[in-house]
Write a protein that holds these residues in place. Sequence first.
Motif, PDB file in Angstrom:
ATOM      1  N   ALA A   5      46.899  55.198  36.234  1.00  0.00           N
ATOM      2  CA  ALA A   5      45.826  54.569  37.082  1.00  0.00           C
ATOM      3  C   ALA A   5      45.459  53.491  35.718  1.00  0.00           C
ATOM      4  CB  ALA A   5      44.750  54.986  37.490  1.00  0.00           C
ATOM      5  N   SER A   6      45.186  53.829  34.690  1.00  0.00           N
ATOM      6  CA  SER A   6      44.828  52.614  33.871  1.00  0.00           C
ATOM      7  C   SER A   6      45.734  51.693  33.174  1.00  0.00           C
ATOM      8  CB  SER A   6      43.772  52.929  32.665  1.00  0.00           C
ATOM      9  OG  SER A   6      44.648  54.613  31.514  1.00  0.00           O
ATOM     10  N   ARG A   7      47.350  52.095  32.953  1.00  0.00           N
ATOM     11  CA  ARG A   7      48.456  51.413  32.429  1.00  0.00           C
ATOM     12  C   ARG A   7      48.145  50.516  34.286  1.00  0.00           C
ATOM     13  NH1 ARG A   7      52.072  55.087  30.145  1.00  0.00           N
ATOM     14  NH2 ARG A   7      50.797  55.895  28.325  1.00  0.00           N
ATOM     15  N   VAL A   8      48.106  50.936  35.712  1.00  0.00           N
ATOM     16  CA  VAL A   8      48.599  50.235  36.104  1.00  0.00           C
ATOM     17  C   VAL A   8      47.302  48.893  36.592  1.00  0.00           C
ATOM     18  CG1 VAL A   8      48.356  50.330  38.871  1.00  0.00           C
ATOM     19  CG2 VAL A   8      49.948  51.194  37.796  1.00  0.00           C
ATOM     20  N   LEU A   9      46.101  49.558  36.343  1.00  0.00           N
ATOM     21  CA  LEU A   9      44.818  48.541  36.098  1.00  0.00           C
ATOM     22  C   LEU A   9      45.258  47.152  35.337  1.00  0.00           C
ATOM     23  CD1 LEU A   9      42.246  47.153  37.068  1.00  0.00           C
ATOM     24  CD2 LEU A   9      41.426  48.845  35.909  1.00  0.00           C
ATOM     25  N   VAL A  10      45.297  47.435  33.781  1.00  0.00           N
ATOM     26  CA  VAL A  10      46.161  46.875  32.884  1.00  0.00           C
ATOM     27  C   VAL A  10      46.911  45.300  33.079  1.00  0.00           C
ATOM     28  CG1 VAL A  10      47.030  46.220  30.340  1.00  0.00           C
ATOM     29  CG2 VAL A  10      45.130  48.255  30.996  1.00  0.00           C
ATOM     30  N   ALA A  11      48.255  46.597  33.507  1.00  0.00           N
ATOM     31  CA  ALA A  11      49.262  45.568  34.434  1.00  0.00           C
ATOM     32  C   ALA A  11      48.867  44.433  35.163  1.00  0.00           C
ATOM     33  CB  ALA A  11      50.141  46.751  34.752  1.00  0.00           C
ATOM     34  N   LEU A  12      48.134  45.050  35.724  1.00  0.00           N
ATOM     35  CA  LEU A  12      47.801  44.161  36.955  1.00  0.00           C
ATOM     36  C   LEU A  12      46.715  42.678  36.852  1.00  0.00           C
ATOM     37  CD1 LEU A  12      47.454  46.222  40.439  1.00  0.00           C
ATOM     38  CD2 LEU A  12      48.694  45.192  40.039  1.00  0.00           C
ATOM     39  N   THR A  13      46.141  43.260  36.319  1.00  0.00           N
ATOM     40  CA  THR A  13      45.365  42.048  35.532  1.00  0.00           C
ATOM     41  C   THR A  13      45.769  40.927  34.869  1.00  0.00           C
ATOM     42  OG1 THR A  13      43.564  44.178  34.963  1.00  0.00           O
ATOM     43  CG2 THR A  13      42.915  41.603  33.765  1.00  0.00           C
ATOM     44  N   SER A  14      46.982  41.949  33.768  1.00  0.00           N
ATOM     45  CA  SER A  14      47.329  41.033  33.228  1.00  0.00           C
ATOM     46  C   SER A  14      48.900  40.291  34.165  1.00  0.00           C
ATOM     47  CB  SER A  14      48.455  41.623  31.992  1.00  0.00           C
ATOM     48  OG  SER A  14      47.561  42.322  31.070  1.00  0.00           O
ATOM     49  N   LEU A  15      49.041  40.539  35.231  1.00  0.00           N
ATOM     50  CA  LEU A  15      49.778  40.254  35.970  1.00  0.00           C
ATOM     51  C   LEU A  15      49.171  38.831  36.792  1.00  0.00           C
ATOM     52  CD1 LEU A  15      52.358  42.462  37.840  1.00  0.00           C
ATOM     53  CD2 LEU A  15      52.881  40.229  36.130  1.00  0.00           C
ATOM     54  N   LEU A  16      47.537  39.244  36.865  1.00  0.00           N
ATOM     55  CA  LEU A  16      46.987  37.738  37.516  1.00  0.00           C
ATOM     56  C   LEU A  16      46.891  37.232  36.443  1.00  0.00           C
ATOM     57  CD1 LEU A  16      45.053  37.019  39.748  1.00  0.00           C
ATOM     58  CD2 LEU A  16      43.295  38.475  38.784  1.00  0.00           C
ATOM     59  N   GLY A  17      46.874  37.326  35.153  1.00  0.00           N
ATOM     60  CA  GLY A  17      46.730  36.555  34.279  1.00  0.00           C
ATOM     61  C   GLY A  17      47.521  35.626  34.066  1.00  0.00           C
ATOM     62  N   VAL A  18      49.091  35.979  34.080  1.00  0.00           N
ATOM     63  CA  VAL A  18      50.430  34.809  33.781  1.00  0.00           C
ATOM     64  C   VAL A  18      50.483  33.994  35.008  1.00  0.00           C
ATOM     65  CG1 VAL A  18      52.873  35.459  34.466  1.00  0.00           C
ATOM     66  CG2 VAL A  18      51.302  37.692  32.818  1.00  0.00           C
ATOM     67  N   ALA A  19      49.731  33.974  36.565  1.00  0.00           N
ATOM     68  CA  ALA A  19      49.745  33.833  37.704  1.00  0.00           C
ATOM     69  C   ALA A  19      49.103  32.157  37.457  1.00  0.00           C
ATOM     70  CB  ALA A  19      49.924  34.457  38.640  1.00  0.00           C
ATOM     71  N   MET A  20      47.716  32.863  37.054  1.00  0.00           N
ATOM     72  CA  MET A  20      47.163  32.399  35.929  1.00  0.00           C
ATOM     73  C   MET A  20      47.113  30.905  35.268  1.00  0.00           C
ATOM     74  SD  MET A  20      42.990  32.192  34.690  1.00  0.00           S
ATOM     75  CE  MET A  20      43.394  32.969  33.119  1.00  0.00           C
ATOM     76  N   LEU A  21      47.252  31.347  33.780  1.00  0.00           N
ATOM     77  CA  LEU A  21      48.205  30.674  32.786  1.00  0.00           C
ATOM     78  C   LEU A  21      49.219  29.991  32.735  1.00  0.00           C
ATOM     79  CD1 LEU A  21      47.614  33.900  30.107  1.00  0.00           C
ATOM     80  CD2 LEU A  21      46.098  31.561  30.663  1.00  0.00           C
ATOM     81  N   GLY A  22      50.510  30.029  34.302  1.00  0.00           N
ATOM     82  CA  GLY A  22      51.294  29.812  34.021  1.00  0.00           C
ATOM     83  C   GLY A  22      51.954  28.377  35.133  1.00  0.00           C
ATOM     84  N   TRP A  23      50.934  28.542  36.132  1.00  0.00           N
ATOM     85  CA  TRP A  23      50.434  27.449  37.348  1.00  0.00           C
ATOM     86  C   TRP A  23      51.488  26.315  36.747  1.00  0.00           C
ATOM     87  CZ3 TRP A  23      48.099  22.549  37.857  1.00  0.00           C
ATOM     88  CH2 TRP A  23      46.451  22.376  36.728  1.00  0.00           C
ATOM     89  N   PRO A  24      50.370  25.425  35.784  1.00  0.00           N
ATOM     90  CA  PRO A  24      51.101  24.081  35.630  1.00  0.00           C
ATOM     91  C   PRO A  24      52.364  23.868  35.616  1.00  0.00           C
ATOM     92  CG  PRO A  24      49.365  24.867  33.619  1.00  0.00           C
ATOM     93  CD  PRO A  24      50.022  25.602  34.341  1.00  0.00           C
ATOM     94  N   LEU A  25      53.197  24.996  35.160  1.00  0.00           N
ATOM     95  CA  LEU A  25      55.113  24.702  34.900  1.00  0.00           C
ATOM     96  C   LEU A  25      55.467  25.081  36.193  1.00  0.00           C
ATOM     97  CD1 LEU A  25      55.447  27.154  31.609  1.00  0.00           C
ATOM     98  CD2 LEU A  25      55.059  24.887  31.684  1.00  0.00           C
ATOM     99  N   VAL A  26      54.894  25.176  37.205  1.00  0.00           N
ATOM    100  CA  VAL A  26      55.177  25.697  38.602  1.00  0.00           C
ATOM    101  C   VAL A  26      54.891  24.966  39.591  1.00  0.00           C
ATOM    102  CG1 VAL A  26      56.411  28.047  37.753  1.00  0.00           C
ATOM    103  CG2 VAL A  26      54.046  28.045  39.189  1.00  0.00           C
ATOM    104  N   ALA A  27      53.630  24.502  39.158  1.00  0.00           N
ATOM    105  CA  ALA A  27      52.789  23.194  39.871  1.00  0.00           C
ATOM    106  C   ALA A  27      53.170  22.724  41.003  1.00  0.00           C
ATOM    107  CB  ALA A  27      51.756  23.269  39.779  1.00  0.00           C
ATOM    108  N   SER A  28      53.350  22.113  42.121  1.00  0.00           N
ATOM    109  CA  SER A  28      53.996  21.455  42.811  1.00  0.00           C
ATOM    110  C   SER A  28      52.586  20.326  43.534  1.00  0.00           C
ATOM    111  CB  SER A  28      54.126  22.290  43.906  1.00  0.00           C
ATOM    112  OG  SER A  28      53.545  21.982  45.319  1.00  0.00           O
ATOM    113  N   VAL A  29      52.175  19.847  43.023  1.00  0.00           N
ATOM    114  CA  VAL A  29      50.712  19.606  43.680  1.00  0.00           C
ATOM    115  C   VAL A  29      49.891  18.965  42.652  1.00  0.00           C
ATOM    116  CG1 VAL A  29      50.336  20.077  45.557  1.00  0.00           C
ATOM    117  CG2 VAL A  29      48.905  21.477  43.776  1.00  0.00           C
ATOM    118  N   SER A  30      49.158  17.767  42.450  1.00  0.00           N
ATOM    119  CA  SER A  30      48.299  17.591  40.769  1.00  0.00           C
ATOM    120  C   SER A  30      47.305  18.294  40.710  1.00  0.00           C
ATOM    121  CB  SER A  30      47.862  15.842  41.128  1.00  0.00           C
ATOM    122  OG  SER A  30      49.070  15.187  41.568  1.00  0.00           O
TER     123      SER A  30
END
Length: 269
Positions: A5-30
């Motif tokens: 469960a703790s590994r899953v929580l870390v993984a989900l938290t990291s996935l959220l971080g990847v989505a947050m950090l990577g938005w400038p590379l794929v954003a379609s709006v200014s």
Amino acid sequence: MSTVASRVLVALTSLLGVAMLGWPLVASVSPRADGQSAPWLLVILLPLVLATALVAVTRERPDPRALALVGVLAALVAALRLLGTGVGGIEPMFFLLVLAGAALGPRLGFTLGALAMLVSALLTAGVGPWLPFQAFAAAWVGAGAGLVGRVVLPRDEARPGRRAVVVLAAYGVVAAYLYGLVTNLWFWPFALGDGTQLSYVPGGGLGENVPRFLAYTLATSTLTVDTVRAVVTAAGVLVLGRAVLGVLGRARVGAALTADGPMPHAPRR
């Protein structure tokens, strides 16, 4: 909670971080230059990071020794960040984060990196749209050190060998450059304006924005700030690594912490 469960929580938290950090590379709006999106993400991320901390240091019941050890290490890493000028990449906090992450494992390393950034930001009134980026980047540095530590650190020796320290120093160099790369993402879209070869292109997609971002990072930080950070981190690990890892190994056993299962008994002298 269980280890799974703790590994899953870390993984989900990291996935959220990847989505947050990577938005400038794929954003379609200014992008919004006022930075109002990052604090909303911080509101979401803080409970997840704290939940990760509780899962990582808790088995069936909270162990005060475990909580104390993680808290002390987070305070020490934050203090080193405050002692470092931060100018030109002089950031001694990373050598201790690498060593602590290696000794405690990837889940605790992740927690330690995030908490240390949050604590230092609160102490210096450094809370802003950059904080989620810094917290996640530092968390990943700690987690990566934990993964390296699994491979190179023997659990049945009081102090690690020189080879393990050299490997961790090499990881520290790589992590220092990757930390700079990740944290550049928060301000790159707003840094240059429009019309330069390094500028962010809203909606440009990965094929257009990734080369621009890498060129921007190389031109502005890789050869200067990031290199100094890498040298300081590697030097700290090489000079103090064996002593610090020995102390952390004994402290971990004494605090009954487990990163990935039951701890082996501490060797008798």
